[in-house]
Design a protein around this motif. Sequence first.
Motif, PDB file in Angstrom:
ATOM      1  N   MET A 196       0.860  -1.168   0.000  1.00 24.17           N
ATOM      2  CA  MET A 196       0.000   0.000   0.000  1.00 24.17           C
ATOM      3  C   MET A 196       0.908   1.233   0.000  1.00 24.17           C
ATOM      4  O   MET A 196       1.847   1.306   0.775  1.00 24.17           O
ATOM      5  CB  MET A 196      -0.894  -0.098   1.243  1.00 24.17           C
ATOM      6  N   ASP A 197       0.619   2.184  -0.865  1.00 23.25           N
ATOM      7  CA  ASP A 197       1.439   3.390  -0.899  1.00 23.25           C
ATOM      8  C   ASP A 197       1.085   4.299   0.285  1.00 23.25           C
ATOM      9  O   ASP A 197       0.081   4.091   0.973  1.00 23.25           O
ATOM     10  CB  ASP A 197       1.318   4.121  -2.245  1.00 23.25           C
ATOM     11  N   GLY A 198       1.898   5.303   0.503  1.00 25.85           N
ATOM     12  CA  GLY A 198       1.754   6.152   1.681  1.00 25.85           C
ATOM     13  C   GLY A 198       0.452   6.910   1.761  1.00 25.85           C
ATOM     14  O   GLY A 198      -0.170   7.006   2.819  1.00 25.85           O
ATOM     15  N   LYS A 199       0.023   7.480   0.653  1.00 27.71           N
ATOM     16  CA  LYS A 199      -1.235   8.246   0.669  1.00 27.71           C
ATOM     17  C   LYS A 199      -2.421   7.323   0.938  1.00 27.71           C
ATOM     18  O   LYS A 199      -3.343   7.683   1.666  1.00 27.71           O
ATOM     19  CB  LYS A 199      -1.428   9.008  -0.645  1.00 27.71           C
ATOM     20  N   THR A 200      -2.395   6.124   0.357  1.00 24.18           N
ATOM     21  CA  THR A 200      -3.461   5.158   0.610  1.00 24.18           C
ATOM     22  C   THR A 200      -3.433   4.715   2.063  1.00 24.18           C
ATOM     23  O   THR A 200      -4.483   4.604   2.705  1.00 24.18           O
ATOM     24  CB  THR A 200      -3.321   3.942  -0.328  1.00 24.18           C
ATOM     25  N   LEU A 201      -2.249   4.461   2.600  1.00 25.24           N
ATOM     26  CA  LEU A 201      -2.086   4.088   4.005  1.00 25.24           C
ATOM     27  C   LEU A 201      -2.717   5.145   4.897  1.00 25.24           C
ATOM     28  O   LEU A 201      -3.548   4.844   5.758  1.00 25.24           O
ATOM     29  CB  LEU A 201      -0.596   3.924   4.335  1.00 25.24           C
ATOM     30  N   GLN A 202      -2.337   6.388   4.686  1.00 26.75           N
ATOM     31  CA  GLN A 202      -2.875   7.459   5.520  1.00 26.75           C
ATOM     32  C   GLN A 202      -4.380   7.629   5.320  1.00 26.75           C
ATOM     33  O   GLN A 202      -5.106   7.889   6.276  1.00 26.75           O
ATOM     34  CB  GLN A 202      -2.140   8.772   5.256  1.00 26.75           C
ATOM     35  N   TRP A 249       4.168   2.760  21.263  1.00 27.71           N
ATOM     36  CA  TRP A 249       3.719   3.328  19.983  1.00 27.71           C
ATOM     37  C   TRP A 249       4.436   2.648  18.824  1.00 27.71           C
ATOM     38  O   TRP A 249       5.591   2.232  18.953  1.00 27.71           O
ATOM     39  CB  TRP A 249       4.002   4.835  19.945  1.00 27.71           C
ATOM     40  N   ILE A 250       3.732   2.534  17.700  1.00 25.23           N
ATOM     41  CA  ILE A 250       4.288   1.953  16.482  1.00 25.23           C
ATOM     42  C   ILE A 250       4.104   2.931  15.322  1.00 25.23           C
ATOM     43  O   ILE A 250       3.211   3.783  15.350  1.00 25.23           O
ATOM     44  CB  ILE A 250       3.637   0.602  16.126  1.00 25.23           C
ATOM     45  N   THR A 251       4.948   2.789  14.323  1.00 20.89           N
ATOM     46  CA  THR A 251       4.835   3.580  13.095  1.00 20.89           C
ATOM     47  C   THR A 251       4.566   2.638  11.935  1.00 20.89           C
ATOM     48  O   THR A 251       5.272   1.645  11.764  1.00 20.89           O
ATOM     49  CB  THR A 251       6.125   4.376  12.826  1.00 20.89           C
ATOM     50  N   LEU A 252       3.548   2.966  11.143  1.00 21.05           N
ATOM     51  CA  LEU A 252       3.235   2.223   9.930  1.00 21.05           C
ATOM     52  C   LEU A 252       3.856   2.964   8.753  1.00 21.05           C
ATOM     53  O   LEU A 252       3.668   4.174   8.612  1.00 21.05           O
ATOM     54  CB  LEU A 252       1.725   2.125   9.724  1.00 21.05           C
ATOM     55  N   HIS A 253       4.597   2.216   7.931  1.00 23.83           N
ATOM     56  CA  HIS A 253       5.274   2.791   6.771  1.00 23.83           C
ATOM     57  C   HIS A 253       4.620   2.279   5.495  1.00 23.83           C
ATOM     58  O   HIS A 253       4.138   1.145   5.448  1.00 23.83           O
ATOM     59  CB  HIS A 253       6.756   2.385   6.761  1.00 23.83           C
ATOM     60  N   PRO A 254       4.669   3.083   4.427  1.00 24.98           N
ATOM     61  CA  PRO A 254       4.151   2.598   3.151  1.00 24.98           C
ATOM     62  C   PRO A 254       5.038   1.478   2.623  1.00 24.98           C
ATOM     63  O   PRO A 254       6.208   1.385   2.966  1.00 24.98           O
ATOM     64  CB  PRO A 254       4.209   3.824   2.240  1.00 24.98           C
ATOM     65  N   GLY A 255       4.465   0.656   1.822  1.00 20.94           N
ATOM     66  CA  GLY A 255       5.179  -0.482   1.249  1.00 20.94           C
ATOM     67  C   GLY A 255       4.163  -1.516   0.832  1.00 20.94           C
ATOM     68  O   GLY A 255       3.003  -1.212   0.629  1.00 20.94           O
ATOM     69  N   GLY A 256       4.556  -2.727   0.768  1.00 16.23           N
ATOM     70  CA  GLY A 256       3.638  -3.756   0.304  1.00 16.23           C
ATOM     71  C   GLY A 256       3.087  -4.652   1.381  1.00 16.23           C
ATOM     72  O   GLY A 256       2.229  -5.477   1.106  1.00 16.23           O
ATOM     73  N   GLY A 257       3.552  -4.522   2.610  1.00 17.91           N
ATOM     74  CA  GLY A 257       3.221  -5.513   3.625  1.00 17.91           C
ATOM     75  C   GLY A 257       1.983  -5.282   4.450  1.00 17.91           C
ATOM     76  O   GLY A 257       1.578  -6.163   5.191  1.00 17.91           O
ATOM     77  N   LEU A 275      -1.378   9.719  14.922  1.00 18.13           N
ATOM     78  CA  LEU A 275      -0.738  10.859  14.274  1.00 18.13           C
ATOM     79  C   LEU A 275      -0.382  10.460  12.847  1.00 18.13           C
ATOM     80  O   LEU A 275      -0.029   9.307  12.595  1.00 18.13           O
ATOM     81  CB  LEU A 275       0.543  11.263  15.005  1.00 18.13           C
ATOM     82  N   GLN A 276      -0.467  11.430  11.937  1.00 12.65           N
ATOM     83  CA  GLN A 276      -0.053  11.217  10.552  1.00 12.65           C
ATOM     84  C   GLN A 276       0.819  12.385  10.121  1.00 12.65           C
ATOM     85  O   GLN A 276       0.518  13.533  10.452  1.00 12.65           O
ATOM     86  CB  GLN A 276      -1.258  11.142   9.615  1.00 12.65           C
ATOM     87  N   THR A 277       1.876  12.086   9.405  1.00 11.57           N
ATOM     88  CA  THR A 277       2.765  13.131   8.921  1.00 11.57           C
ATOM     89  C   THR A 277       3.573  12.590   7.746  1.00 11.57           C
ATOM     90  O   THR A 277       3.608  11.379   7.518  1.00 11.57           O
ATOM     91  CB  THR A 277       3.704  13.631  10.033  1.00 11.57           C
ATOM     92  N   ASP A 278       4.238  13.494   7.057  1.00 16.37           N
ATOM     93  CA  ASP A 278       5.215  13.083   6.054  1.00 16.37           C
ATOM     94  C   ASP A 278       6.522  13.842   6.261  1.00 16.37           C
ATOM     95  O   ASP A 278       7.334  13.942   5.356  1.00 16.37           O
ATOM     96  CB  ASP A 278       4.682  13.246   4.627  1.00 16.37           C
ATOM     97  N   VAL A 279       6.748  14.328   7.498  1.00 10.67           N
ATOM     98  CA  VAL A 279       7.971  15.070   7.801  1.00 10.67           C
ATOM     99  C   VAL A 279       9.222  14.187   7.712  1.00 10.67           C
ATOM    100  O   VAL A 279      10.325  14.704   7.622  1.00 10.67           O
ATOM    101  CB  VAL A 279       7.922  15.765   9.194  1.00 10.67           C
ATOM    102  N   THR A 280       9.044  12.879   7.722  1.00  9.95           N
ATOM    103  CA  THR A 280      10.176  11.954   7.623  1.00  9.95           C
ATOM    104  C   THR A 280      10.583  11.714   6.173  1.00  9.95           C
ATOM    105  O   THR A 280      11.537  10.996   5.910  1.00  9.95           O
ATOM    106  CB  THR A 280       9.822  10.594   8.254  1.00  9.95           C
ATOM    107  N   GLY A 281       9.817  12.291   5.233  1.00  7.78           N
ATOM    108  CA  GLY A 281      10.082  12.071   3.827  1.00  7.78           C
ATOM    109  C   GLY A 281       9.175  11.025   3.206  1.00  7.78           C
ATOM    110  O   GLY A 281       9.213  10.791   2.004  1.00  7.78           O
ATOM    111  N   GLU A 282       8.378  10.374   4.026  1.00  6.34           N
ATOM    112  CA  GLU A 282       7.378   9.418   3.552  1.00  6.34           C
ATOM    113  C   GLU A 282       6.122   9.582   4.412  1.00  6.34           C
ATOM    114  O   GLU A 282       6.216   9.949   5.577  1.00  6.34           O
ATOM    115  CB  GLU A 282       7.889   7.977   3.636  1.00  6.34           C
ATOM    116  N   PRO A 283       4.938   9.325   3.856  1.00  8.77           N
ATOM    117  CA  PRO A 283       3.708   9.406   4.659  1.00  8.77           C
ATOM    118  C   PRO A 283       3.663   8.252   5.658  1.00  8.77           C
ATOM    119  O   PRO A 283       3.720   7.094   5.260  1.00  8.77           O
ATOM    120  CB  PRO A 283       2.586   9.277   3.631  1.00  8.77           C
TER     121      PRO A 283
END
Length: 128
Positions: free
Chosen positions: A1-7, A82-90, A42-50
């Motif tokens: 799932m890409d970042g925008k879809t994830l968010q 706390w956990i962070t979800l990253h975009p990708g395929g998993g 929380l949602q952000t893209d300050v890390t360079g990815e959503p």
Amino acid sequence: MDGKTLQQHAKDRAEELPGAELTHPFGEGWDVFKVRGKVFMLQTDVTGEPIVILKAAPADARALRGAHEDISPGYHMNKQHWITLHPGGGLDADLVEDLVTESYLQVLEHSVPKSQWPVDPTTFGQPS
């Protein structure tokens, strides 16, 4: 799932939860979802990815990080809770929605007085 879809999946689920509100206490670059004034997502893209940041029980957080390469410790949060979800395929939509719901329930159960709960966490989401 890409970042925008994830968010978007996470945001859509958060907006369905009773008493959830979207705030921007850290500025435009951060969407902060709260229930009764307590942060659950929380949602952000300050890390360079959503990314999406969620609360999780410590044992669940460890298990999720071990099972999914797209889940890491919470970005700028307590790494145990706390956990962070990253975009990708998993990550699929159902898992993202479940994790958002679990984060919401964790915050209610551990941070909000029971008299202020907008739902009963023990029966929420179960057929009546």
